[in-house]
Design an enzyme around this catalytic site. Structure first.
Site, PDB file in Angstrom:
ATOM      1  N   LYS A 189      -2.380 -11.884   1.284  1.00  0.00           N
ATOM      2  CA  LYS A 189      -2.572 -11.513  -0.121  1.00  0.00           C
ATOM      3  C   LYS A 189      -1.249 -10.904  -0.589  1.00  0.00           C
ATOM      4  CE  LYS A 189      -3.386  -8.792  -3.041  1.00  0.00           C
ATOM      5  NZ  LYS A 189      -2.457  -8.540  -4.176  1.00  0.00           N
ATOM      6  N   GLU A 265       2.714   0.128   6.906  1.00  0.00           N
ATOM      7  CA  GLU A 265       4.139   0.388   6.614  1.00  0.00           C
ATOM      8  C   GLU A 265       4.180   0.898   5.177  1.00  0.00           C
ATOM      9  OE1 GLU A 265       6.091  -3.402   7.734  1.00  0.00           O
ATOM     10  OE2 GLU A 265       6.410  -2.485   9.684  1.00  0.00           O
ATOM     11  N   CYS A 299      12.047   0.255   0.462  1.00  0.00           N
ATOM     12  CA  CYS A 299      11.338   1.397   1.050  1.00  0.00           C
ATOM     13  C   CYS A 299      12.280   2.290   1.840  1.00  0.00           C
ATOM     14  CB  CYS A 299      10.208   0.902   1.947  1.00  0.00           C
ATOM     15  SG  CYS A 299      10.807  -0.062   3.337  1.00  0.00           S
ATOM     16  N   GLU A 401       8.334   9.676  -4.266  1.00  0.00           N
ATOM     17  CA  GLU A 401       9.089   8.419  -4.184  1.00  0.00           C
ATOM     18  C   GLU A 401       9.255   7.856  -5.598  1.00  0.00           C
ATOM     19  OE1 GLU A 401       7.084   4.862  -2.625  1.00  0.00           O
ATOM     20  OE2 GLU A 401       8.803   4.537  -1.329  1.00  0.00           O
TER      21      GLU A 401
HETATM   22  P1  NAD Z   1       1.028  -1.151  -3.567  1.00  0.00           P
HETATM   23  O1  NAD Z   1       0.433  -0.273  -2.540  1.00  0.00           O
HETATM   24  O2  NAD Z   1       0.740  -0.854  -4.985  1.00  0.00           O
HETATM   25  O3  NAD Z   1       0.583  -2.677  -3.362  1.00  0.00           O
HETATM   26  C1  NAD Z   1       0.820  -3.343  -2.139  1.00  0.00           C
HETATM   27  C2  NAD Z   1      -0.211  -4.439  -1.980  1.00  0.00           C
HETATM   28  O4  NAD Z   1      -1.492  -3.858  -1.814  1.00  0.00           O
HETATM   29  C3  NAD Z   1      -0.316  -5.393  -3.167  1.00  0.00           C
HETATM   30  O5  NAD Z   1      -0.504  -6.701  -2.683  1.00  0.00           O
HETATM   31  C4  NAD Z   1      -1.558  -4.877  -3.875  1.00  0.00           C
HETATM   32  O6  NAD Z   1      -2.210  -5.867  -4.649  1.00  0.00           O
HETATM   33  C5  NAD Z   1      -2.419  -4.471  -2.703  1.00  0.00           C
HETATM   34  N1  NAD Z   1      -3.443  -3.474  -3.009  1.00  0.00           N
HETATM   35  C6  NAD Z   1      -3.393  -2.466  -3.898  1.00  0.00           C
HETATM   36  N2  NAD Z   1      -4.553  -1.748  -3.869  1.00  0.00           N
HETATM   37  C7  NAD Z   1      -5.337  -2.317  -2.927  1.00  0.00           C
HETATM   38  C8  NAD Z   1      -6.650  -2.054  -2.443  1.00  0.00           C
HETATM   39  N3  NAD Z   1      -7.385  -1.043  -2.918  1.00  0.00           N
HETATM   40  N4  NAD Z   1      -7.151  -2.844  -1.479  1.00  0.00           N
HETATM   41  C9  NAD Z   1      -6.415  -3.874  -0.973  1.00  0.00           C
HETATM   42  N5  NAD Z   1      -5.172  -4.181  -1.414  1.00  0.00           N
HETATM   43  C10 NAD Z   1      -4.634  -3.414  -2.373  1.00  0.00           C
HETATM   44  O7  NAD Z   1       2.594  -1.159  -3.284  1.00  0.00           O
HETATM   45  P2  NAD Z   1       3.738  -1.861  -4.140  1.00  0.00           P
HETATM   46  O8  NAD Z   1       3.905  -1.112  -5.414  1.00  0.00           O
HETATM   47  O9  NAD Z   1       3.480  -3.313  -4.175  1.00  0.00           O
HETATM   48  O10 NAD Z   1       5.021  -1.646  -3.201  1.00  0.00           O
HETATM   49  C11 NAD Z   1       5.867  -0.536  -3.282  1.00  0.00           C
HETATM   50  C12 NAD Z   1       5.527   0.456  -2.190  1.00  0.00           C
HETATM   51  O11 NAD Z   1       5.617  -0.175  -0.924  1.00  0.00           O
HETATM   52  C13 NAD Z   1       6.486   1.624  -2.118  1.00  0.00           C
HETATM   53  O12 NAD Z   1       5.749   2.793  -1.882  1.00  0.00           O
HETATM   54  C14 NAD Z   1       7.341   1.303  -0.903  1.00  0.00           C
HETATM   55  O13 NAD Z   1       7.940   2.400  -0.271  1.00  0.00           O
HETATM   56  C15 NAD Z   1       6.350   0.632  -0.012  1.00  0.00           C
HETATM   57  N6  NAD Z   1       7.015  -0.208   0.980  1.00  0.00           N
HETATM   58  C16 NAD Z   1       7.021   0.201   2.289  1.00  0.00           C
HETATM   59  C17 NAD Z   1       7.690  -0.559   3.252  1.00  0.00           C
HETATM   60  C18 NAD Z   1       7.750  -0.150   4.698  1.00  0.00           C
HETATM   61  O14 NAD Z   1       8.171  -0.961   5.515  1.00  0.00           O
HETATM   62  N7  NAD Z   1       7.363   1.053   5.058  1.00  0.00           N
HETATM   63  C19 NAD Z   1       8.317  -1.739   2.859  1.00  0.00           C
HETATM   64  C20 NAD Z   1       8.287  -2.115   1.519  1.00  0.00           C
HETATM   65  C21 NAD Z   1       7.616  -1.343   0.581  1.00  0.00           C
HETATM   66  O1  6OD Z   2      13.858  -5.122   7.719  1.00  0.00           O
HETATM   67  C1  6OD Z   2      12.637  -5.097   7.872  1.00  0.00           C
HETATM   68  O2  6OD Z   2      12.070  -5.654   8.838  1.00  0.00           O
HETATM   69  C2  6OD Z   2      11.787  -4.391   6.911  1.00  0.00           C
HETATM   70  N1  6OD Z   2      10.470  -4.354   7.186  1.00  0.00           N
HETATM   71  C3  6OD Z   2      12.346  -3.824   5.814  1.00  0.00           C
HETATM   72  C4  6OD Z   2      11.618  -3.106   4.853  1.00  0.00           C
HETATM   73  C5  6OD Z   2      12.193  -2.770   3.685  1.00  0.00           C
HETATM   74  C6  6OD Z   2      11.471  -2.065   2.675  1.00  0.00           C
HETATM   75  O3  6OD Z   2      11.566  -2.279   1.503  1.00  0.00           O
END
Ligand code: NAD
Ligand code: 6OD
Length: 497
Positions: A189, A265, A299, A401
């Protein structure tokens, strides 16, 4: 109704459906609009999966678990993974176009990072599943004959993959690749903001010889939509999620029903520490990437920088100069180095923090508002790269964040104090430390509370290493053997001789 491709690129507005059981389906539910973040123009109509459609995808993944996929040898699966990587590379132009229209990210970034990493993720997990052994132990028994234990790696079953919008292909394939390497089937998804490249992978999977049902994509939103239908589906055997920490809490609760394994993550509020003996040119280059790359929507990006007082002004000047040198404009133009934010909603969030910083008394060294752009991009979601200093450690700007091209610079006198301030956050994803002194660097890298610490670099990735966050930045590690551990069950077989 079946359609041949998710991208009807000759039309101004493309239709994006789902990919289920080896075929594209246009979807029976509502559609939603996806706009190009650089222009604000409608570019896609995306199908939003109904509960029944998500169920069909999960059932197709479940059936595929006992089909030809389950009979393939590891060598054959490795061959499939390598072909997937090749098929992504062959379609580089289509992936670039899809990713750039969805995100607005500059073509130079997408062509150097996102698309090649999409392919690399499959190659690295092909190497790992072929090369990483499982354990074996001989043991004595009272009768003197002894026994041998050995572990076999087995797929968990149907894996639900829920991914965010910031590095769509990179982050989705980061999970699809190890899941398939271990012999699972998947239902993906993607984020509602970035449905295209995950959906385009359907074509890749068919070309690479992935049996129908092994790879499925359902598009839609999170709550009360495809994300929730998928993660709460009782026939899903494991859930892997990348996204915001608050969404991670919801997903963890869904995973608790049925005691399903979950990998999270999540978000970060990452720091960097620039010591007085750092190579300032290299540190400024590294922090400029960590702040401005992908418009700060990474992230691992750095939003809090602690700089030794002796070099503070010099470092600040260099970082500001790099921010001033960024070019906003057409993401398809190779001269563009800073794209827009993903959406109007996200821009409003980032601009709220720009205002809070000003209200909290920040000194604005760079930006702080919205840049001037050419008329054709005037409706895009642009913000200026922004550098602040002078905020109190208590400002919400330093604790929440933001996910924009911005950071705060704070001077420090004692590196141990800088580490304590860097650790003063509920998050623990990433940090970087810049020093030429090995002992300062190693001692303090060990003290930083983060899953990933870079010394004299940022986002330098060896995909065999553990990747993940501590504290509220996540649960578990993916990458390398750790990815294999999450996506497989180890079955111990004890043989009495
Ligand atoms: P988000 O949590 O809003 O959405 C992520 C996904 O989850 C989307 O596909 C969304 O449709 C789905 N989703 C939302 N609510 C849900 C629910 N109740 N049940 C099931 N699915 C649901 O995040 P975003 O805004 O898309 O991404 C940005 C965030 O992601 C930032 O906080 C960023 O730090 C984090 N991020 C973390 C990493 C990591 O590796 N730690 C990597 C990239 C992004
Ligand atoms: O490099 C990766 O494998 C990874 N998961 C990066 C994540 C970046 C976050 O935005």
């Amino acid at each position: 109704m079946s359609v041949t491709s998710p991208q009807i690129l000759t039309k101004r507005v493309a239709a994006v459906g789902h990919f289920v059981d080896g075929a594209y389906v246009s979807g029976k539910g509502d559609t939603f609009e996806k706009v190009n973040p650089a222009t604000g123009e409608l570019v896609k109509l995306v199908a939003s999966a109904t509960k029944e459609e998500v169920d069909q995808a999960v059932q197709s993944a479940r059936r595929a678990l006992s089909g030809p996929w389950s009979k393939m040898s590891v060598q054959e699966r490795v061959g499939v993974l390598r072909r997937i990587a090749e098929e992504i590379t062959k379609r580089e132009a289509a992936f670039l176009r899809a990713e750039i229209l969805d995100t607005g990210k500059p073509v130079t970034l997408a062509s150097h990072l996102d698309i090649p990493r999409g392919a690399a993720n499959f190659n690295v997990f092909a190497d790992l599943i072929y090369g990483v052994p499982t354990e074996a132990f001989e043991m004595p028994t009272p009768d003197g004959d002894g026994a041998i234990n050995y572990a076999l790696r087995r797929p968990r079953g149907v894996i639900a993959i829920v991914s965010p919008w910031n590095l769509p292909l990179l982050l989705t394939t980061w999970k699809i690749a190890p899941a398939l390497a271990c012999g699972n089937t998947v239902v993906v998804k993607p984020s509602e903001e970035t449905p295209s490249t995950a959906t385009l992978l359907g074509e890749v999977m068919n070309a690479a010889g992935v049996p129908p049902g092994v790879f499925n994509v359902v598009n839609g939103f999170g709550p009360d939509s495809a994300g929730e239908y998928l993660t709460t589906h009782p026939d899903v055997d494991g859930i892997t999620f990348t996204g915001e920490t608050k969404t991670g809490e919801v997903i963890a609760r869904a995973a608790a029903n049925g005691v399903r394994p979950v990998s999270l993550e999540l978000g970060g509020k990452n720091s960097a520490i620039i010591c007085k003996d750092a190579d300032l040119e290299k540190a400024a280059d590294g922090i400029a990437r960590a702040v401005y790359m992908n418009s700060g929507q990474v992230c691992l990006g750095t939003e809090r920088v602690f700089v030794a007082r002796e070099i503070f002004d010099d470092f600040a000047e260099r970082l500001v100069a790099r921010g001033k040198a960024l070019t906003v404009g057409d993401p398809f133009d190779k001269a563009t180095s800073l794209g827009p934010l993903i959406s109007d909603e996200h821009r409003r969030k980032v601009l709220k923090y720009y205002k809070t910083a000003a209200d909290d008394g920040a000194q604005i060294l760079l930006g702080g508002g919205v840049p001037e752009v050419e008329k054709s991009f005037a409706n895009g979601f642009w913000v200026e790269p922004t550098i602040w200093t002078g905020l109190s450690d208590h400002s919400s700007v330093l604790h929440e964040e933001i996910f924009g091209p911005c950071c705060h610079l704070a001077p420090f006198d004692d590196v141990e104090d800088a580490v304590a301030r860097a650790n003063d956050t509920p998050y623990g994803l990433a940090a970087s430390l810049w020093s030429k002194d090995v002992s300062t660097a190693l001692k303090n890298a060990a003290r930083l509370e983060a899953g990933i610490v870079w010394v004299n670099s940022w986002f330098l990735r060896d995909l065999r290493t553990p990747f993940g966050g501590s504290k509220r930045s996540g649960i578990g590690r993916e990458g390398g053997v750790h990815g294999l551990e999450f996506y497989s069950e180890l079955k111990n077989i004890c043989v009495k001789l």
